[in-house]
Design a protein around this motif. Sequence first.
Motif, short mmCIF file in Angstrom:
data_model
loop_
_atom_site.label_atom_id
_atom_site.label_comp_id
_atom_site.label_asym_id
_atom_site.label_seq_id
_atom_site.Cartn_x
_atom_site.Cartn_y
_atom_site.Cartn_z
N ARG A 119 -0.49 0.53 -1.21
CA ARG A 119 -0.05 -0.49 -0.28
C ARG A 119 -0.53 -0.14 1.11
NH1 ARG A 119 6.05 -1.25 1.18
NH2 ARG A 119 5.40 0.01 2.91
N ARG B 273 1.98 -6.80 3.93
CA ARG B 273 1.90 -5.69 2.99
C ARG B 273 0.89 -6.06 1.91
NH1 ARG B 273 8.02 -5.51 3.33
NH2 ARG B 273 8.36 -3.95 4.93
N ASP C 51 -0.88 1.62 -7.49
CA ASP C 51 -0.74 0.48 -6.58
C ASP C 51 -0.65 1.06 -5.17
OD1 ASP C 51 -0.19 -1.90 -5.31
OD2 ASP C 51 1.89 -1.97 -5.97
N HIS D 100 -1.25 -5.18 -1.33
CA HIS D 100 -1.24 -4.31 -2.51
C HIS D 100 -2.59 -4.39 -3.19
CE1 HIS D 100 3.12 -3.46 -2.64
NE2 HIS D 100 3.20 -4.63 -2.01
#
Length: 138
Positions: free
Chosen positions: A14, A25, A12, A27
């Motif tokens: 970011r 933010r 993941d 992802h």
Amino acid sequence: MTAQWYVLIEEDTRETQSADGTDLRLHRWTLVASHPVEGDEARARAVAEDAALHHLPGVLARHARPGDSPGRSAYLTSDGSWLVRLQQHHRTSHIRVTVARLVHSRAEEQAPPRSLKEKLRHALDAPPPVPVPWTPKG
């Protein structure tokens, strides 16, 4: 057609972007590793479990000190993939480990380079038509 088993590791990632004075933010899962496995599906599942319990994402590895070991919570989902949450100091990271069978692979093909005459003709012509998108056959 091939039928080789692989263990896929996704992280993941970011990314923080600003919009109208607000930090967003974002992802997104990124495939970071694709490991071929010798053997059958059971062997691939064992390798995936080992990866889920030991893989260290790059964001944590870059900031780790010698002897650091992150906290790890590994979940085996109903479809057989692993979802892992890692925490080290004030950083948190997530990985997903999946067993997959490669059923098709094709190398990239590039058209031959255009001659000067073709480049000039292309500059004067209209752009080529857009390829028709894929649709399921009736």
